[in-house]
Write a protein that holds these residues in place. Sequence first.
Motif, PDB file in Angstrom:
ATOM      1  N   TYR A 184       5.613  10.357  13.668  1.00 34.12           N
ATOM      2  CA  TYR A 184       5.863  11.183  13.281  1.00 34.12           C
ATOM      3  C   TYR A 184       6.563  11.918  13.636  1.00 34.12           C
ATOM      4  O   TYR A 184       6.760  11.884  15.674  1.00 34.12           O
ATOM      5  N   SER A 185       7.973  12.450  13.381  1.00 32.53           N
ATOM      6  CA  SER A 185       8.917  13.003  14.612  1.00 32.53           C
ATOM      7  C   SER A 185       8.286  14.672  15.201  1.00 32.53           C
ATOM      8  O   SER A 185       6.887  14.563  14.593  1.00 32.53           O
ATOM      9  N   THR A 186       8.695  14.318  16.126  1.00 29.62           N
ATOM     10  CA  THR A 186       8.469  15.944  16.798  1.00 29.62           C
ATOM     11  C   THR A 186       8.586  17.764  16.220  1.00 29.62           C
ATOM     12  O   THR A 186       8.721  18.097  16.837  1.00 29.62           O
ATOM     13  N   ARG A 187      10.029  17.403  15.804  1.00 26.03           N
ATOM     14  CA  ARG A 187      10.728  18.399  14.897  1.00 26.03           C
ATOM     15  C   ARG A 187       9.540  19.055  14.656  1.00 26.03           C
ATOM     16  O   ARG A 187       8.531  18.686  13.305  1.00 26.03           O
ATOM     17  N   SER A 188       9.603  20.565  13.678  1.00 23.09           N
ATOM     18  CA  SER A 188       9.050  21.542  12.618  1.00 23.09           C
ATOM     19  C   SER A 188       8.907  20.547  10.916  1.00 23.09           C
ATOM     20  O   SER A 188       9.901  19.793  11.249  1.00 23.09           O
ATOM     21  N   ARG A 189       8.211  20.528  11.101  1.00 21.94           N
ATOM     22  CA  ARG A 189       7.948  19.238   9.410  1.00 21.94           C
ATOM     23  C   ARG A 189       6.920  20.623   8.495  1.00 21.94           C
ATOM     24  O   ARG A 189       5.686  21.151   8.344  1.00 21.94           O
ATOM     25  N   ALA A 218       0.598  -0.804  -0.145  1.00 20.99           N
ATOM     26  CA  ALA A 218       0.014   0.308  -0.107  1.00 20.99           C
ATOM     27  C   ALA A 218       0.556   1.646   0.169  1.00 20.99           C
ATOM     28  O   ALA A 218       1.563   1.090   0.603  1.00 20.99           O
ATOM     29  N   THR A 219       0.797   2.360  -1.034  1.00 21.74           N
ATOM     30  CA  THR A 219       1.392   3.532  -0.330  1.00 21.74           C
ATOM     31  C   THR A 219       0.080   4.373  -0.454  1.00 21.74           C
ATOM     32  O   THR A 219      -1.109   4.444  -0.967  1.00 21.74           O
ATOM     33  N   GLY A 220       0.824   5.218   0.150  1.00 22.34           N
ATOM     34  CA  GLY A 220       0.444   6.507   1.118  1.00 22.34           C
ATOM     35  C   GLY A 220       0.075   7.786   0.958  1.00 22.34           C
ATOM     36  O   GLY A 220       1.532   8.095   0.420  1.00 22.34           O
ATOM     37  N   LEU A 221      -0.518   8.733   1.377  1.00 18.20           N
ATOM     38  CA  LEU A 221      -0.081  10.186   1.496  1.00 18.20           C
ATOM     39  C   LEU A 221       0.023  11.455   2.744  1.00 18.20           C
ATOM     40  O   LEU A 221      -0.741  10.966   3.652  1.00 18.20           O
ATOM     41  N   SER A 222       1.463  11.273   2.951  1.00 17.49           N
ATOM     42  CA  SER A 222       1.159  11.891   4.744  1.00 17.49           C
ATOM     43  C   SER A 222       0.781  13.349   4.322  1.00 17.49           C
ATOM     44  O   SER A 222       1.235  14.468   3.883  1.00 17.49           O
ATOM     45  N   PRO A 223       0.345  14.289   5.174  1.00 17.80           N
ATOM     46  CA  PRO A 223       0.374  15.940   4.964  1.00 17.80           C
ATOM     47  C   PRO A 223       1.160  16.697   5.395  1.00 17.80           C
ATOM     48  O   PRO A 223       1.782  17.036   4.918  1.00 17.80           O
ATOM     49  N   THR A 224       2.558  15.903   5.855  1.00 17.43           N
ATOM     50  CA  THR A 224       3.569  16.581   6.122  1.00 17.43           C
ATOM     51  C   THR A 224       4.826  15.774   5.855  1.00 17.43           C
ATOM     52  O   THR A 224       4.690  14.819   6.226  1.00 17.43           O
TER      53      THR A 224
END
Length: 169
Positions: free
Chosen positions: A124-129, A87-93
């Motif tokens: 998701y990482s906690t750094r700015s995205r 499966a391929t998905g799209l992340s918002p950031t």
Amino acid sequence: MRIILTTALVSALALPGCGGSSGGSAYNPLNWFGKSRNETVAPEATNALIPQKSAFRRERAAPEGVAVAQILALAIEPAAGGAILRATGLSPTLGAYDVRLVPEFDLEVDGPLQTLEYSLKTEYSTRSRPAAPQRSRELTAAVFISDEDLEGVRTIRVTGAENARSVRR
């Protein structure tokens, strides 16, 4: 010169004496461990030197993850003994890691199923995205499904936060 030559000659003649005769020699370091032997080990025997729980690692629950925004593609590829669901998905950031397909069913409890449903989840990482183009935000995960698990299944469905995709036989 005569002493060096004599010492070299004596050592050259003594060295083969330490060699590998049929009985072996206790003076030859290559024979110290001998030949390997086959031994049986009881199944419950464990190595006492390997700790069962690390003193430095904290026990933590398996992360639940966040559903990926959109499912872009879904494919099933035949493999030996089953199939691979990709499966391929799209992340918002940006900043997504640990992408996985999480089963939303339990084969032992539910029995034979008509539909296998998975969720595409990530951490998701906690750094700015920062915002990024779509190509750099695409995530892919795969899981192997055995022939026994596929028996009787008509539909495989993968869900995201905004949509779902399914494939049929």
